[in-house]
Motif scaffolding. Structure first.
Motif, PDB file in Angstrom:
ATOM      1  N   PRO A   1       0.810  -1.226   0.000  1.00 18.22           N
ATOM      2  CA  PRO A   1       0.000   0.000   0.000  1.00 18.22           C
ATOM      3  C   PRO A   1       0.846   1.279   0.000  1.00 18.22           C
ATOM      4  N   HIS A   2       2.033   1.197   0.577  1.00 22.14           N
ATOM      5  CA  HIS A   2       2.942   2.350   0.576  1.00 22.14           C
ATOM      6  C   HIS A   2       3.393   2.650  -0.861  1.00 22.14           C
TER       7      HIS A   2
ATOM      8  N   GLN B   1       1.846   1.810  -3.591  1.00 16.24           N
ATOM      9  CA  GLN B   1       0.664   2.258  -4.331  1.00 16.24           C
ATOM     10  C   GLN B   1       0.418   3.749  -4.096  1.00 16.24           C
ATOM     11  N   LEU B   2       0.557   4.169  -2.831  1.00 21.22           N
ATOM     12  CA  LEU B   2       0.368   5.580  -2.503  1.00 21.22           C
ATOM     13  C   LEU B   2       1.458   6.443  -3.147  1.00 21.22           C
ATOM     14  N   ASP B   3       2.698   5.970  -3.096  1.00 17.42           N
ATOM     15  CA  ASP B   3       3.801   6.714  -3.733  1.00 17.42           C
ATOM     16  C   ASP B   3       3.523   6.944  -5.217  1.00 17.42           C
TER      17      ASP B   3
ATOM     18  N   ALA C   1       0.574   7.018  -6.662  1.00 13.82           N
ATOM     19  CA  ALA C   1      -0.546   7.962  -6.786  1.00 13.82           C
ATOM     20  C   ALA C   1      -0.068   9.396  -6.586  1.00 13.82           C
TER      21      ALA C   1
ATOM     22  N   GLU D   1      -4.308   3.326   2.931  1.00 13.50           N
ATOM     23  CA  GLU D   1      -5.487   3.331   2.039  1.00 13.50           C
ATOM     24  C   GLU D   1      -6.307   4.602   2.230  1.00 13.50           C
TER      25      GLU D   1
ATOM     26  N   ASN E   1      -4.749   7.556   0.530  1.00 13.67           N
ATOM     27  CA  ASN E   1      -5.022   7.450  -0.911  1.00 13.67           C
ATOM     28  C   ASN E   1      -6.407   8.020  -1.245  1.00 13.67           C
TER      29      ASN E   1
ATOM     30  N   LEU F   1      -6.267  11.758  -0.949  1.00 13.31           N
ATOM     31  CA  LEU F   1      -5.504  12.314  -2.078  1.00 13.31           C
ATOM     32  C   LEU F   1      -6.395  12.397  -3.321  1.00 13.31           C
ATOM     33  N   GLU F   2      -7.104  11.312  -3.602  1.00 11.85           N
ATOM     34  CA  GLU F   2      -8.032  11.295  -4.753  1.00 11.85           C
ATOM     35  C   GLU F   2      -9.087  12.387  -4.600  1.00 11.85           C
TER      36      GLU F   2
END
Length: 199
Positions: free
Chosen positions: A19-20, A22-24, A26, A180, A183, A186-187
């Motif tokens: 998940p880290h 994935q966030l990076d 994004a 999560e 994220n 952020l979205e």
């Protein structure tokens, strides 16, 4: 020789790796340091995340474990950054963590505190936008006592707490949930934030 058992903080790093990452990705996709307008959206997400965790940073039971916890919160710095940049303070987003158990709260704090290490690189990018630790990028600034030392102190306390198997599961799940959640924020920030509005 028998191997030393893996420390709780090491396990949390391992289980949050995906998940880290994935966030990076994004964050990079939104290019928050390309323009000031993009940065203000990133800042809105940071503010919302820190605001959601504010109650954890001032929770008396958690402060008993980590004496300097209230001083570690960055919600006010992020709010001051928004005001510096004449950006509207975003309204809370549904789905915030609410009255978590102690182990769950510590999973969220693990992610929030760990992000201060990454902020050392982000502040350098922010400087290119004419921002600094005293204007517009306060929340990315060096914490009192230094990033590395503050993180080591936090991890030392976290690793030494006696947890049940259930609590170990709770802290694992909540650390993943924290990534999560950021994220989601952020979205939300990039989908809804205005270019710039007066406070």
């Amino acid at each position: 020789m028998p191997q030393d058992p893996i420390r709780r903080s090491q396990r949390l790093n391992q289980i949050t790796h995906a998940p880290h990452e994935q966030l990076d990705k994004a964050v990079k996709a939104n290019a928050p340091f390309e323009t000031l307008a993009s940065y203000t959206r990133f800042l809105s997400a940071q503010y919302l995340f820190q605001l959601e965790l504010k109650a954890l940073y001032t929770d008396p039971q958690l402060v008993e474990l980590i004496a300097d916890l209230p001083q570690r919160c960055r919600a006010e710095q992020a709010k001051a950054d928004l005001i510096d940049l004449e950006t509207a303070i975003p309204a809370p987003v549904a789905g915030a963590i609410d009255k978590p158990l102690q182990a769950e709260a510590l999973g969220w704090l693990f992610v929030s505190e760990g992000s201060k290490l990454g902020a050392a690189f982000l502040i350098k990018r922010a400087i290119a936008l004419n921002l600094s630790e005293t204007f517009g990028a306060r929340h990315l600034g060096e914490p009192a006592g230094g990033r590395a030392e503050g993180w080591k102190r936090f991890i030392r306390i976290l690793d030494e707490l006696p947890f049940s198997e259930e609590q170990e599961r709770e802290i694992d799940q909540s650390a993943v949930a924290a990534f999560e959640r950021f994220n989601v924020l952020l979205e939300h920030a990039y989908a809804t934030a205005p270019e710039a509005e007066p406070v």
